[in-house]
Scaffold this active site. Structure first.
Site, PDB file in Angstrom:
ATOM      1  N   GLN A  32       1.060  -1.201   0.006  1.00  0.00           N
ATOM      2  CA  GLN A  32       0.030   0.029   0.027  1.00  0.00           C
ATOM      3  C   GLN A  32       0.782   1.278   0.000  1.00  0.00           C
ATOM      4  OE1 GLN A  32      -2.316  -0.881   3.633  1.00  0.00           O
ATOM      5  NE2 GLN A  32      -0.363  -1.391   4.612  1.00  0.00           N
TER       6      GLN A  32
ATOM      7  N   TYR B 137     -10.482   5.045  19.477  1.00  0.00           N
ATOM      8  CA  TYR B 137     -10.473   3.738  18.625  1.00  0.00           C
ATOM      9  C   TYR B 137      -9.667   2.852  19.304  1.00  0.00           C
ATOM     10  CZ  TYR B 137      -9.620   0.417  14.870  1.00  0.00           C
ATOM     11  OH  TYR B 137      -9.564  -0.626  13.942  1.00  0.00           O
ATOM     12  N   GLN B 138      -8.318   2.957  19.699  1.00  0.00           N
ATOM     13  CA  GLN B 138      -7.412   1.941  20.215  1.00  0.00           C
ATOM     14  C   GLN B 138      -7.901   1.389  21.566  1.00  0.00           C
ATOM     15  OE1 GLN B 138      -5.188   1.329  18.159  1.00  0.00           O
ATOM     16  NE2 GLN B 138      -4.222   3.363  17.283  1.00  0.00           N
TER      17      GLN B 138
ATOM     18  N   ASP C 279       0.362   0.007  13.843  1.00  0.00           N
ATOM     19  CA  ASP C 279       0.822   1.263  14.588  1.00  0.00           C
ATOM     20  C   ASP C 279       1.434   0.770  15.952  1.00  0.00           C
ATOM     21  OD1 ASP C 279      -2.345   1.306  13.846  1.00  0.00           O
ATOM     22  OD2 ASP C 279      -1.923   1.411  16.138  1.00  0.00           O
TER      23      ASP C 279
ATOM     24  N   GLU D  49       0.854  -8.404  11.599  1.00  0.00           N
ATOM     25  CA  GLU D  49       0.754  -7.339  10.840  1.00  0.00           C
ATOM     26  C   GLU D  49       1.544  -7.657   9.453  1.00  0.00           C
ATOM     27  OE1 GLU D  49      -0.384  -4.114  10.298  1.00  0.00           O
ATOM     28  OE2 GLU D  49       0.569  -4.523   8.503  1.00  0.00           O
TER      29      GLU D  49
ATOM     30  N   ASP E  31      -7.775  -5.408  13.909  1.00  0.00           N
ATOM     31  CA  ASP E  31      -7.519  -4.093  13.775  1.00  0.00           C
ATOM     32  C   ASP E  31      -7.034  -3.792  12.169  1.00  0.00           C
ATOM     33  OD1 ASP E  31      -5.249  -1.654  15.144  1.00  0.00           O
ATOM     34  OD2 ASP E  31      -6.958  -1.318  13.976  1.00  0.00           O
TER      35      ASP E  31
ATOM     36  N   SER F  33      -7.323  -2.612   8.177  1.00  0.00           N
ATOM     37  CA  SER F  33      -7.776  -1.392   7.582  1.00  0.00           C
ATOM     38  C   SER F  33      -9.154  -1.551   6.674  1.00  0.00           C
ATOM     39  CB  SER F  33      -6.532  -0.961   6.457  1.00  0.00           C
ATOM     40  OG  SER F  33      -5.847  -2.052   6.124  1.00  0.00           O
TER      41      SER F  33
ATOM     42  N   TYR G  72     -12.349   9.668  11.154  1.00  0.00           N
ATOM     43  CA  TYR G  72     -12.923   8.519  10.254  1.00  0.00           C
ATOM     44  C   TYR G  72     -14.144   8.986   9.651  1.00  0.00           C
ATOM     45  CZ  TYR G  72      -9.683   4.992  12.645  1.00  0.00           C
ATOM     46  OH  TYR G  72      -8.623   4.469  12.893  1.00  0.00           O
TER      47      TYR G  72
END
Ligand code: SAM
Length: 306
Positions: A48, A78-79, A103, A123, A173, A175, A242
């Site tokens: 990406q 969010y986290q 992240d 990840e 988590d 995308s 978001y």
């Protein structure tokens, strides 16, 4: 092909004089914009486009394929919610798996739970990890926890290899379902998550926006009802950067000890005294946990349809 069109559309998000606008086929006709002070990083990984910019009012911003992933100012919402909604719903979570989350923010939140003994993360894109460590140290701090084991790879393949009943909790988590995360929204992946969880284990996934994606959410809920025989719930919260200012979560449990997600059983120390980072919670608390499951009627009708 459709893909190349999508890809071009995806990259339409450009930096026009002084502003970043988030243009995507996933939210046609609208685009949230942030004023750009300086672009700090912009490269293409194997998966990406990765960009970091300094915004004028939200701190630094991480962007993948033209879609805002987090900002320093509102990432806490969010986290904290994607992590504590599942982990505060079961007593003594010990083994936790994070899919995506490169992240490190979810790792930072999981590490607040003293009962946790093992934190695995898978990840796909090493560039996200490296960029987060360089530009978002207060988020990537999650990697410092000695309980964390990092796997670089596709979460789909990782879950296929996980022995049955391994984890108490899985946090996806990811995308959005355009690009490398597409399969993380599909039935085979949910089946592999259910198999990797112990009886009464829980999964929490990033589940888009009730204002923009009811069609996607309807499919995800239908798949989850077929696969997770414990309970299936949808929760949501506010994240200003978001699309539509909200983001949702699927909270499901496997057959076994019943999990009542709406009433947290495993309180977390809100002032951070027990956690290594000593960082107090900025967003999550047990009232907002319960409130997160209250849905507007237009969403309730579809999500809670029997
Ligand atoms: N909070 C963000 C959101 O709601 O859109 C997501 C944050 S996190 C940066 C998303 C991560 O998922 C990215 O680092 C991306 O590389 C990772 N990812 C996407 N597809 C993946 C896959 N198939 N396996 C593992 N990680 C994946």
């Amino acid at each position: 092909s459709g893909n190349s069109t999508t890809k071009e559309a995806r990259c339409m998000s450009s930096v026009i004089p002084g502003w970043f606008s988030e243009i995507s086929p996933m939210w046609p006709g609208e685009a949230h914009s942030l004023k750009v002070e300086k672009i700090l990083f912009q490269e293409k990984s194997d998966y990406q486009n990765v960009m970091v910019f300094q915004s004028s009012t939200y701190g630094k911003v991480l962007v993948l394929d033209g879609v805002i992933q987090l900002t320093e100012r509102d990432e806490c919402a969010y986290q904290e919610m994607i992590t504590h909604l599942p982990l505060c719903s079961i007593p003594n979570p010990k083994k936790v798996l994070v899919i995506g989350g490169g992240d490190g923010g979810v790792l930072r939140e999981v590490s607040r739970h003293s009962s946790v003994e093992q934190i695995d993360i898978c990840e796909i894109d090493k560039m996200v990890i490296d960029v987060s460590k360089q530009f978002f140290p207060d988020i990537a701090v999650g990697y410092d926890d000695p309980r964390v084991t990092l796997h670089i790879g596709d979460g789909v393949a990782f879950l296929k290899a996980v022995p049955e009943g391994t984890y108490d909790a899985v946090i996806v988590d990811s995308s959005d379902p355009i690009g490398p995360a597409q399969e993380l929204f599909e039935k085979p992946f949910f089946k592999s998550v259910a198999r990797a969880l112990r009886p009464g284990g829980v999964v929490c996934t990033q589940a888009e926006s009730i204002w923009l994606h009811m069609h996607i959410i309807e499919d995800i809920v239908a798949n989850c009802r077929q696969i997770f025989k414990g309970s299936v719930n949808y929760a949501w919260t506010t994240v200003p950067t978001y699309p539509s200012g909200v983001i949702g979560f699927m909270l499901c449990s496997t057959e076994g000890p019943l999990v009542n997600f709406k009433h947290p059983v495993n309180p977390i120390d809100a002032d951070g005294t027990l956690s290594k980072t000593k960082r107090p919670l900025k967003f999550y608390n047990s009232e907002i946990h319960t409130a997160a499951f209250c849905l507007p009627s237009f969403a309730k009708k579809i999500i809670e349809a029997k």
